[in-house]
Write a protein that holds these residues in place. Sequence first.
Motif, PDB file in Angstrom:
ATOM      1  N   ASP A  95     -47.352  17.898   4.733  1.00  0.00           N
ATOM      2  CA  ASP A  95     -47.332  19.175   4.024  1.00  0.00           C
ATOM      3  C   ASP A  95     -46.129  20.023   4.399  1.00  0.00           C
ATOM      4  O   ASP A  95     -45.464  20.598   3.539  1.00  0.00           O
ATOM      5  CB  ASP A  95     -48.625  19.934   4.324  1.00  0.00           C
ATOM      6  CG  ASP A  95     -48.762  21.195   3.487  1.00  0.00           C
ATOM      7  OD1 ASP A  95     -48.600  21.093   2.261  1.00  0.00           O
ATOM      8  OD2 ASP A  95     -48.998  22.259   4.055  1.00  0.00           O
ATOM      9  N   VAL A  96     -45.836  20.122   5.691  1.00  0.00           N
ATOM     10  CA  VAL A  96     -44.710  20.946   6.133  1.00  0.00           C
ATOM     11  C   VAL A  96     -43.406  20.418   5.540  1.00  0.00           C
ATOM     12  O   VAL A  96     -42.574  21.179   5.042  1.00  0.00           O
ATOM     13  CB  VAL A  96     -44.644  20.996   7.674  1.00  0.00           C
ATOM     14  CG1 VAL A  96     -43.372  21.707   8.122  1.00  0.00           C
ATOM     15  CG2 VAL A  96     -45.859  21.712   8.236  1.00  0.00           C
ATOM     16  N   ALA A  97     -43.242  19.099   5.575  1.00  0.00           N
ATOM     17  CA  ALA A  97     -42.025  18.516   5.010  1.00  0.00           C
ATOM     18  C   ALA A  97     -41.962  18.740   3.499  1.00  0.00           C
ATOM     19  O   ALA A  97     -40.901  19.040   2.938  1.00  0.00           O
ATOM     20  CB  ALA A  97     -41.978  17.023   5.317  1.00  0.00           C
ATOM     21  N   ALA A  98     -43.106  18.630   2.828  1.00  0.00           N
ATOM     22  CA  ALA A  98     -43.137  18.796   1.372  1.00  0.00           C
ATOM     23  C   ALA A  98     -42.827  20.224   0.953  1.00  0.00           C
ATOM     24  O   ALA A  98     -42.382  20.455  -0.171  1.00  0.00           O
ATOM     25  CB  ALA A  98     -44.510  18.383   0.833  1.00  0.00           C
ATOM     26  N   ALA A 237     -45.340  28.397  -6.288  1.00  0.00           N
ATOM     27  CA  ALA A 237     -46.239  27.342  -6.769  1.00  0.00           C
ATOM     28  C   ALA A 237     -46.326  26.202  -5.765  1.00  0.00           C
ATOM     29  O   ALA A 237     -47.411  25.671  -5.494  1.00  0.00           O
ATOM     30  CB  ALA A 237     -45.753  26.813  -8.119  1.00  0.00           C
ATOM     31  N   VAL A 238     -45.182  25.814  -5.182  1.00  0.00           N
ATOM     32  CA  VAL A 238     -45.168  24.736  -4.193  1.00  0.00           C
ATOM     33  C   VAL A 238     -46.002  25.112  -2.977  1.00  0.00           C
ATOM     34  O   VAL A 238     -46.818  24.326  -2.481  1.00  0.00           O
ATOM     35  CB  VAL A 238     -43.723  24.403  -3.770  1.00  0.00           C
ATOM     36  CG1 VAL A 238     -43.718  23.515  -2.537  1.00  0.00           C
ATOM     37  CG2 VAL A 238     -42.990  23.713  -4.908  1.00  0.00           C
ATOM     38  N   VAL A 239     -45.794  26.324  -2.473  1.00  0.00           N
ATOM     39  CA  VAL A 239     -46.478  26.728  -1.247  1.00  0.00           C
ATOM     40  C   VAL A 239     -47.983  26.867  -1.455  1.00  0.00           C
ATOM     41  O   VAL A 239     -48.776  26.440  -0.613  1.00  0.00           O
ATOM     42  CB  VAL A 239     -45.879  28.043  -0.697  1.00  0.00           C
ATOM     43  CG1 VAL A 239     -46.687  28.543   0.472  1.00  0.00           C
ATOM     44  CG2 VAL A 239     -44.444  27.805  -0.268  1.00  0.00           C
ATOM     45  N   LEU A 240     -48.392  27.446  -2.570  1.00  0.00           N
ATOM     46  CA  LEU A 240     -49.827  27.572  -2.832  1.00  0.00           C
ATOM     47  C   LEU A 240     -50.471  26.200  -3.013  1.00  0.00           C
ATOM     48  O   LEU A 240     -51.562  25.941  -2.500  1.00  0.00           O
ATOM     49  CB  LEU A 240     -50.063  28.436  -4.069  1.00  0.00           C
ATOM     50  CG  LEU A 240     -49.733  29.922  -3.909  1.00  0.00           C
ATOM     51  CD1 LEU A 240     -49.909  30.651  -5.232  1.00  0.00           C
ATOM     52  CD2 LEU A 240     -50.602  30.563  -2.828  1.00  0.00           C
ATOM     53  N   THR A 241     -49.783  25.309  -3.713  1.00  0.00           N
ATOM     54  CA  THR A 241     -50.295  23.950  -3.854  1.00  0.00           C
ATOM     55  C   THR A 241     -50.353  23.257  -2.498  1.00  0.00           C
ATOM     56  O   THR A 241     -51.253  22.449  -2.236  1.00  0.00           O
ATOM     57  CB  THR A 241     -49.397  23.147  -4.809  1.00  0.00           C
ATOM     58  OG1 THR A 241     -49.383  23.774  -6.092  1.00  0.00           O
ATOM     59  CG2 THR A 241     -49.897  21.718  -4.955  1.00  0.00           C
ATOM     60  N   ALA A 242     -49.406  23.602  -1.635  1.00  0.00           N
ATOM     61  CA  ALA A 242     -49.318  22.963  -0.324  1.00  0.00           C
ATOM     62  C   ALA A 242     -50.414  23.418   0.641  1.00  0.00           C
ATOM     63  O   ALA A 242     -50.453  22.966   1.782  1.00  0.00           O
ATOM     64  CB  ALA A 242     -47.950  23.233   0.302  1.00  0.00           C
ATOM     65  N   LEU A 243     -51.311  24.269   0.196  1.00  0.00           N
ATOM     66  CA  LEU A 243     -52.458  24.625   1.033  1.00  0.00           C
ATOM     67  C   LEU A 243     -53.511  23.519   1.058  1.00  0.00           C
ATOM     68  O   LEU A 243     -54.504  23.621   1.777  1.00  0.00           O
ATOM     69  CB  LEU A 243     -53.097  25.924   0.520  1.00  0.00           C
ATOM     70  CG  LEU A 243     -52.237  27.186   0.630  1.00  0.00           C
ATOM     71  CD1 LEU A 243     -52.947  28.363  -0.035  1.00  0.00           C
ATOM     72  CD2 LEU A 243     -51.934  27.508   2.085  1.00  0.00           C
ATOM     73  N   TYR A 244     -53.283  22.459   0.295  1.00  0.00           N
ATOM     74  CA  TYR A 244     -54.284  21.387   0.188  1.00  0.00           C
ATOM     75  C   TYR A 244     -54.684  20.733   1.517  1.00  0.00           C
ATOM     76  O   TYR A 244     -55.815  20.259   1.655  1.00  0.00           O
ATOM     77  CB  TYR A 244     -53.816  20.302  -0.785  1.00  0.00           C
ATOM     78  CG  TYR A 244     -52.743  19.381  -0.250  1.00  0.00           C
ATOM     79  CD1 TYR A 244     -53.064  18.274   0.527  1.00  0.00           C
ATOM     80  CD2 TYR A 244     -51.401  19.606  -0.534  1.00  0.00           C
ATOM     81  CE1 TYR A 244     -52.089  17.438   1.012  1.00  0.00           C
ATOM     82  CE2 TYR A 244     -50.421  18.776  -0.054  1.00  0.00           C
ATOM     83  CZ  TYR A 244     -50.773  17.690   0.723  1.00  0.00           C
ATOM     84  OH  TYR A 244     -49.792  16.864   1.207  1.00  0.00           O
ATOM     85  N   ALA A 271     -47.550  25.344  11.650  1.00  0.00           N
ATOM     86  CA  ALA A 271     -47.390  24.821  10.297  1.00  0.00           C
ATOM     87  C   ALA A 271     -47.944  25.804   9.275  1.00  0.00           C
ATOM     88  O   ALA A 271     -47.334  26.046   8.224  1.00  0.00           O
ATOM     89  CB  ALA A 271     -48.099  23.469  10.168  1.00  0.00           C
ATOM     90  N   GLY A 272     -49.098  26.394   9.577  1.00  0.00           N
ATOM     91  CA  GLY A 272     -49.663  27.393   8.679  1.00  0.00           C
ATOM     92  C   GLY A 272     -48.761  28.602   8.548  1.00  0.00           C
ATOM     93  O   GLY A 272     -48.584  29.148   7.454  1.00  0.00           O
ATOM     94  N   ALA A 273     -48.172  29.016   9.674  1.00  0.00           N
ATOM     95  CA  ALA A 273     -47.260  30.151   9.634  1.00  0.00           C
ATOM     96  C   ALA A 273     -46.001  29.818   8.819  1.00  0.00           C
ATOM     97  O   ALA A 273     -45.503  30.653   8.054  1.00  0.00           O
ATOM     98  CB  ALA A 273     -46.853  30.538  11.060  1.00  0.00           C
ATOM     99  N   ALA A 274     -45.512  28.581   8.956  1.00  0.00           N
ATOM    100  CA  ALA A 274     -44.332  28.169   8.197  1.00  0.00           C
ATOM    101  C   ALA A 274     -44.617  28.223   6.698  1.00  0.00           C
ATOM    102  O   ALA A 274     -43.795  28.707   5.911  1.00  0.00           O
ATOM    103  CB  ALA A 274     -43.894  26.766   8.619  1.00  0.00           C
TER     104      ALA A 274
END
Length: 281
Positions: A95-98, A237-244, A271-274
């Motif tokens: 997720d962090v990389a994505a 959009a990427v970051v919100l989707t990346a909450l998966y 990672a959550g903070a990033a």
Amino acid sequence: MGETLALMSALYFGATHFLNGLLARRVDSAAVALIGQMGGTALVLAVAPFVAAPHIGAGALGWGALSGVGTGLGVAFLYRGMSGGRFSVVVPLSDVAAVALPVLVGVALLGDRPGLPAWCGIAVAPPALWLISRSGRADTHGETATASGAGDGFLAGVGFALQFVALSQADPAAGLWPLVASRAASVLALLPLAVHRPGRLRMPRGPAWGCLGAGALGTVAITLYTLATREQLLSLAVVLTALYPAIPVLLGVTVLRERLTRAQALGLVCAGAAVALLSLA
């Protein structure tokens, strides 16, 4: 509306990866990835003709196909990592990389100019990756070993970053046909793994249907993400989707009884903070 679509996408992505991760522990992970993408391709191919597409250009299909290559690589590495590693480590790494890589691509190639919070998020991402990838057990040389599946998780994130960036460049006028190209390309990207070892595709009927169903869920997720990028800034959009990852991580800890070291717990917080800081990109 864009925020809601992205969060719904995160929900479906989380469910997809958790289910496929469980299946990858029962049957070959490459087969899980390939059959899942085949199921997703069938679904989007059935739906695409009923969605308005006033202009289907070669460029839109090309971007879709490129995103599919990223999807294929992403799921191949992710499910291989999840087959032997902890969900609560492998998925957040991907997720962090994505999230971080699309932001860097936007700055270097697309002219994006993130604010200070986003740069702080980029700076937090590398230590988060390092902390999550530590297993907390000393090896024969007295050094801390790398957590199982951590490398696969990072490589999966690179694939997913390519998926997110390429798909966001597809012309909305092409409707869902870029997604058809994306899913078809992901199948082609995964085929060499099956051709190399044909026996990988042999599995009981139950897991096979599970792979097809999870692949369909994944297609719903990427469709919702695509619609979100048409309603909202790409970075958001990427970051919100990346909450998966919250879904497979929580299920990994509560259902599978996975245990984290203090370093890994700190890495997850970083990672959550990033991700939160990158949302301001």
